[in-house]
Design a protein around this motif. Structure first.
Motif, PDB file in Angstrom:
ATOM      1  N   LEU A  34       0.642  -1.139  -0.243  1.00  0.00           N
ATOM      2  CA  LEU A  34      -0.211   0.037   0.215  1.00  0.00           C
ATOM      3  C   LEU A  34       1.092   0.986  -0.425  1.00  0.00           C
ATOM      4  CD1 LEU A  34      -3.070   0.547   0.538  1.00  0.00           C
ATOM      5  CD2 LEU A  34      -3.086   1.166   3.063  1.00  0.00           C
ATOM      6  N   VAL A  35       1.987   1.277   0.719  1.00  0.00           N
ATOM      7  CA  VAL A  35       2.611   2.633   0.975  1.00  0.00           C
ATOM      8  C   VAL A  35       3.750   2.910   2.127  1.00  0.00           C
ATOM      9  CG1 VAL A  35       1.429   3.579   3.591  1.00  0.00           C
ATOM     10  CG2 VAL A  35       2.507   5.246   1.199  1.00  0.00           C
ATOM     11  N   GLU A  36       4.877   2.814   2.041  1.00  0.00           N
ATOM     12  CA  GLU A  36       6.224   2.641   3.031  1.00  0.00           C
ATOM     13  C   GLU A  36       5.953   4.340   3.780  1.00  0.00           C
ATOM     14  OE1 GLU A  36       9.766   3.242   1.276  1.00  0.00           O
ATOM     15  OE2 GLU A  36       9.534   0.651   0.927  1.00  0.00           O
ATOM     16  N   LEU A  37       5.213   3.795   5.482  1.00  0.00           N
ATOM     17  CA  LEU A  37       4.958   4.596   6.471  1.00  0.00           C
ATOM     18  C   LEU A  37       5.512   4.785   6.829  1.00  0.00           C
ATOM     19  CD1 LEU A  37       1.764   5.865   7.093  1.00  0.00           C
ATOM     20  CD2 LEU A  37       2.035   4.233   8.632  1.00  0.00           C
ATOM     21  N   PRO A  38       6.795   6.686   7.096  1.00  0.00           N
ATOM     22  CA  PRO A  38       7.646   6.740   8.146  1.00  0.00           C
ATOM     23  C   PRO A  38       7.106   6.653   9.496  1.00  0.00           C
ATOM     24  CG  PRO A  38       6.020   8.889   7.038  1.00  0.00           C
ATOM     25  CD  PRO A  38       5.786   7.585   6.161  1.00  0.00           C
ATOM     26  N   GLN A  39       8.244   5.699  10.203  1.00  0.00           N
ATOM     27  CA  GLN A  39       8.328   6.075  11.484  1.00  0.00           C
ATOM     28  C   GLN A  39       8.724   7.135  12.400  1.00  0.00           C
ATOM     29  OE1 GLN A  39       6.029   2.233  12.606  1.00  0.00           O
ATOM     30  NE2 GLN A  39       5.676   3.687  11.242  1.00  0.00           N
ATOM     31  N   SER A  40       7.931   7.341  13.631  1.00  0.00           N
ATOM     32  CA  SER A  40       8.456   8.462  14.651  1.00  0.00           C
ATOM     33  C   SER A  40       9.606   7.884  15.663  1.00  0.00           C
ATOM     34  CB  SER A  40       7.592   9.076  15.028  1.00  0.00           C
ATOM     35  OG  SER A  40       6.099   9.892  14.201  1.00  0.00           O
ATOM     36  N   THR A  41      10.242   8.648  16.327  1.00  0.00           N
ATOM     37  CA  THR A  41      11.329   8.660  17.577  1.00  0.00           C
ATOM     38  C   THR A  41      10.363   9.022  18.600  1.00  0.00           C
ATOM     39  OG1 THR A  41      12.221  10.087  17.334  1.00  0.00           O
ATOM     40  CG2 THR A  41      12.618   8.244  15.795  1.00  0.00           C
ATOM     41  N   GLU A  42      11.709   8.864  19.756  1.00  0.00           N
ATOM     42  CA  GLU A  42      10.421   9.204  20.820  1.00  0.00           C
ATOM     43  C   GLU A  42      10.735  10.882  20.856  1.00  0.00           C
ATOM     44  OE1 GLU A  42      11.860   7.553  24.673  1.00  0.00           O
ATOM     45  OE2 GLU A  42      11.326   5.759  23.586  1.00  0.00           O
ATOM     46  N   ARG A  43      12.248  10.926  19.583  1.00  0.00           N
ATOM     47  CA  ARG A  43      12.129  13.208  19.566  1.00  0.00           C
ATOM     48  C   ARG A  43      11.470  13.208  18.721  1.00  0.00           C
ATOM     49  NH1 ARG A  43      14.603  16.194  22.370  1.00  0.00           N
ATOM     50  NH2 ARG A  43      12.686  17.389  21.428  1.00  0.00           N
ATOM     51  N   ASP A  44      10.765  13.000  17.717  1.00  0.00           N
ATOM     52  CA  ASP A  44       9.614  13.013  17.027  1.00  0.00           C
ATOM     53  C   ASP A  44       8.175  13.403  18.440  1.00  0.00           C
ATOM     54  OD1 ASP A  44      10.601  13.175  14.511  1.00  0.00           O
ATOM     55  OD2 ASP A  44      10.454  10.761  14.246  1.00  0.00           O
ATOM     56  N   VAL A  45       8.389  12.046  19.027  1.00  0.00           N
ATOM     57  CA  VAL A  45       7.092  12.675  20.410  1.00  0.00           C
ATOM     58  C   VAL A  45       6.816  13.887  20.587  1.00  0.00           C
ATOM     59  CG1 VAL A  45       6.200  11.746  21.725  1.00  0.00           C
ATOM     60  CG2 VAL A  45       6.568  10.561  19.825  1.00  0.00           C
ATOM     61  N   ALA A  46       8.619  14.322  21.288  1.00  0.00           N
ATOM     62  CA  ALA A  46       8.572  15.577  22.210  1.00  0.00           C
ATOM     63  C   ALA A  46       8.233  16.609  21.196  1.00  0.00           C
ATOM     64  CB  ALA A  46      10.230  15.260  22.722  1.00  0.00           C
ATOM     65  N   ASP A  47       8.922  16.398  19.664  1.00  0.00           N
ATOM     66  CA  ASP A  47       8.753  17.219  18.578  1.00  0.00           C
ATOM     67  C   ASP A  47       7.147  17.950  18.654  1.00  0.00           C
ATOM     68  OD1 ASP A  47      11.455  17.748  18.692  1.00  0.00           O
ATOM     69  OD2 ASP A  47      12.074  17.118  17.218  1.00  0.00           O
ATOM     70  N   ALA A  48       6.169  16.931  18.515  1.00  0.00           N
ATOM     71  CA  ALA A  48       4.906  16.571  18.694  1.00  0.00           C
ATOM     72  C   ALA A  48       4.232  17.668  19.499  1.00  0.00           C
ATOM     73  CB  ALA A  48       4.591  15.382  18.287  1.00  0.00           C
ATOM     74  N   TYR A  49       4.829  17.260  21.110  1.00  0.00           N
ATOM     75  CA  TYR A  49       4.352  17.838  22.156  1.00  0.00           C
ATOM     76  C   TYR A  49       4.309  19.448  21.912  1.00  0.00           C
ATOM     77  CZ  TYR A  49       1.961  13.523  24.186  1.00  0.00           C
ATOM     78  OH  TYR A  49       0.965  12.738  25.160  1.00  0.00           O
ATOM     79  N   ALA A  50       5.788  19.741  21.700  1.00  0.00           N
ATOM     80  CA  ALA A  50       6.017  20.866  21.799  1.00  0.00           C
ATOM     81  C   ALA A  50       5.646  22.135  20.777  1.00  0.00           C
ATOM     82  CB  ALA A  50       7.167  21.399  22.146  1.00  0.00           C
ATOM     83  N   ASN A  51       5.476  21.551  19.562  1.00  0.00           N
ATOM     84  CA  ASN A  51       4.419  22.298  18.935  1.00  0.00           C
ATOM     85  C   ASN A  51       2.590  22.345  18.528  1.00  0.00           C
ATOM     86  OD1 ASN A  51       6.859  22.136  17.156  1.00  0.00           O
ATOM     87  ND2 ASN A  51       6.203  20.470  15.870  1.00  0.00           N
ATOM     88  N   ALA A  52       2.773  21.164  19.167  1.00  0.00           N
ATOM     89  CA  ALA A  52       0.811  21.384  19.768  1.00  0.00           C
ATOM     90  C   ALA A  52       0.958  22.667  20.823  1.00  0.00           C
ATOM     91  CB  ALA A  52       0.468  19.835  20.478  1.00  0.00           C
ATOM     92  N   THR A  53       1.598  22.016  21.764  1.00  0.00           N
ATOM     93  CA  THR A  53       1.595  22.439  23.501  1.00  0.00           C
ATOM     94  C   THR A  53       1.886  24.340  22.831  1.00  0.00           C
ATOM     95  OG1 THR A  53       3.206  21.741  24.602  1.00  0.00           O
ATOM     96  CG2 THR A  53       3.038  23.426  25.230  1.00  0.00           C
ATOM     97  N   ARG A  54       2.323  24.921  21.697  1.00  0.00           N
ATOM     98  CA  ARG A  54       2.606  26.987  21.271  1.00  0.00           C
ATOM     99  C   ARG A  54       1.287  26.818  20.734  1.00  0.00           C
ATOM    100  NH1 ARG A  54       8.551  24.598  20.308  1.00  0.00           N
ATOM    101  NH2 ARG A  54       7.695  24.170  18.722  1.00  0.00           N
TER     102      ARG A  54
END
Length: 513
Positions: A34-54
């Motif tokens: 179907l597709v090659e799905l990129p995966q997230s790291t724990e650093r990506d999770v931290a960045d996602a929370y930082a972006n969402a918090t702002r």
């Protein structure tokens, strides 16, 4: 019949915060890549929370009514572009087009309900004060901050977005980890919400398996909503408990369907087919255990099996089939293992019982077993597939007792010729939702009422008032005017205590019923 979607998949991947090596996903309809799905790291999770918090700080300053209008625009655009998301749901989950449409319908009903009711439910509310007139009390509802959401593969769009929408209306940001097999449906929803006015960084999606990044999602959330197995739900609740954050968990089910002695066998059988084989049984609300009163057992069984034999089986991106495919080889292996274990231990296959690769790589026939006993895996383990056990009962009390003899308590159905009697039986069942003379959709679709499980089927509720307020912090603001609570100058504590005692008795008398 068409089995591949025309929706461009690669552009959807840009809506994920994912920097690690991709994994391949396959179509549940064909088994093809179907597709090659990129995966997230724990650093990506931290960045996602930082972006969402702002982003959340600005979003919380937007009025509730404006936030609700964004969700109502999403409702309208979702219905207008439903063919796109139905395609994605089907290729990711394998379900029939009719069952995929039900995800669109359920999500739009949620959007409409919270879009229309949210502003009133979140408005400041007057509460009774300590001293009438003199004490002014307001209950306020503040957003939690950033909510973490972990959603499953079986209803990838609805079970993901239906938790996200009230969280956004309440003023929160969201970090969402869908199952990899349902990620495209969620990413399509992110794109649509941004088109409707949700700020770019407010709703973040991270991709990966639970052991890899699930813990990181829980570790930074202000509240966690999780839909999945009871075993993983316990781990999520434990993590949330250590951090003293709220959690809402919709977990597994081994749901019973009761056909009482006064039920119409044909109507009950028709409902049971819809109930047991929606999404090929890969639905927490579907029934896997059917308890039929002896008086109608033979007639019900004939009707039930006849209707199953007449079901239209197939896969494809058009309306027509009554049941679609299992989602994956892993799910096919589980269903096959449960069936083979039951047959080896003495259960009888009344209909179905075969893997059908001629229809689809993971397709399994709708199956009914009799003679299922406690030593069989399928007796109380969640099969999560189209394998149903049929039991004959002598009394209604026996039906209720056997229905309740499970560690699960998510959903139940009761079929009867007397709706008042059906409600009485429903009240005796240990399940968070009970449907009388209909299947799970009638309670689940009643979005003004809470939905969730008892026992091992979960904690907390989605839908209704509870489904919104779980994403808020309650704050009480009490303003005292005039007389303070301390004794006035020259008045002894004993005299004040007598005065309060008199007042308490007066208040009790005034409110006597």
């Amino acid at each position: 019949m068409r089995t591949s979607t025309n929706v461009p998949l690669e552009p959807l991947l840009t809506y994920a915060v994912a920097s690690a090596a991709p994994v391949k996903t396959v179509s549940s309809l064909t088994g093809e890549a179907l597709v090659e799905l990129p995966q997230s790291t724990e650093r990506d999770v931290a960045d996602a929370y930082a972006n969402a918090t702002r982003a959340q700080r600005s979003w919380a300053a937007v009025s509730v009514r404006e936030r609700a209008e964004v969700v109502l625009r999403f409702h309208d655009l979702l219905l207008a572009r439903q063919s796109e998301i139905i395609d994605l749901i089907q290729v990711e989950s394998g379900k029939s087009r009719w069952h995929a449409f039900q995800e669109v319908a359920g999500t739009s009903m949620n959007a409409r309900y919270y879009g229309l009711r949210g502003p009133r439910l979140l408005a400041p509310t007057r509460r009774y004060g300590l001293l009438p007139v003199l004490t002014h009390v307001l209950e306020l509802r503040a957003p939690i901050g950033v909510v973490g959401t972990i959603s499953p593969w079986n209803y990838p769009f609805e079970l993901g977005l239906s938790d996200v929408l009230p969280a956004l209306i309440a003023g929160n940001g969201v970090v969402h980890k869908p199952d990899n097999q349902g990620a495209l449906s969620v990413l399509w929803g992110v794109r649509l919400l941004r088109e409707c006015g949700v700020p770019d960084d407010l709703y973040q999606v991270v991709l990966g398996d639970g052991p890899g990044i699930g813990g990181a999602v829980v570790d930074r959330a202000g509240h966690i909503s999780f839909t999945g197995s009871s075993e993983v739900g316990r781990l999520v609740a434990e993590k949330a408990g250590r951090r003293l954050i709220g959690s809402s968990l919709e977990l597994g089910g081994k749901n019973p369907l009761l056909v009482l002695d006064d039920a119409d066998p044909a109507k009950a059988a028709s409902g049971a087919v819809r109930d047991c084989f929606t999404a090929a049984g890969q639905l927490c609300g579907s029934s896997e255990r059917v308890y039929v009163h002896d008086r109608v057992y033979d007639a019900f069984t004939r009707e039930f099996l006849d209707r199953i034999r007449r079901m239209r089986l197939g896969v494809g991106l058009e309306y027509g089939p009554d049941m679609g495919s299992l989602v994956s080889q892993r799910q096919l292996d589980t269903v096959t293992d449960h069936l083979e274990d039951a047959v080896a231990k003495g259960a009888h296959v009344l209909v179905g019982g075969r893997h059908r690769p001629d229809i689809g790589p993971y397709y399994f026939e709708p199956t009914v077993l009799s003679g299922v006993t406690e030593d069989m895996k399928c007796f109380d383990e969640e099969t999560f597939g189209p394998v149903i056990q049929l039991h004959r009962c002598e009394t209604v009390d026996e039906q209720v007792e056997r229905a309740n003899a499970s560690r699960y308590g998510l959903n139940a159905c009761v079929w009867t010729g007397d709706t008042a009697r059906g409600r009485e039986v429903a009240e005796r069942l240990e399940a968070g939702t009970v449907n009388v003379n209909e299947i799970f959709g009638v309670s689940y679709g009643s979005v003004d009422a809470p939905m969730g499980g008892m026992k091992d089927s979960g904690v907390g509720r989605r839908h209704g008032i509870e489904g919104l307020l779980r994403f808020t912090e309650a704050q009480t603001v009490a303003t005292q005017r005039g007389i303070p609570l301390e004794p006035p100058l020259g008045l002894s504590q004993e005299t004040l205590a007598r005065g309060y005692t008199t007042a308490l008795r007066v208040f009790r008398a005034v409110h006597r019923r």
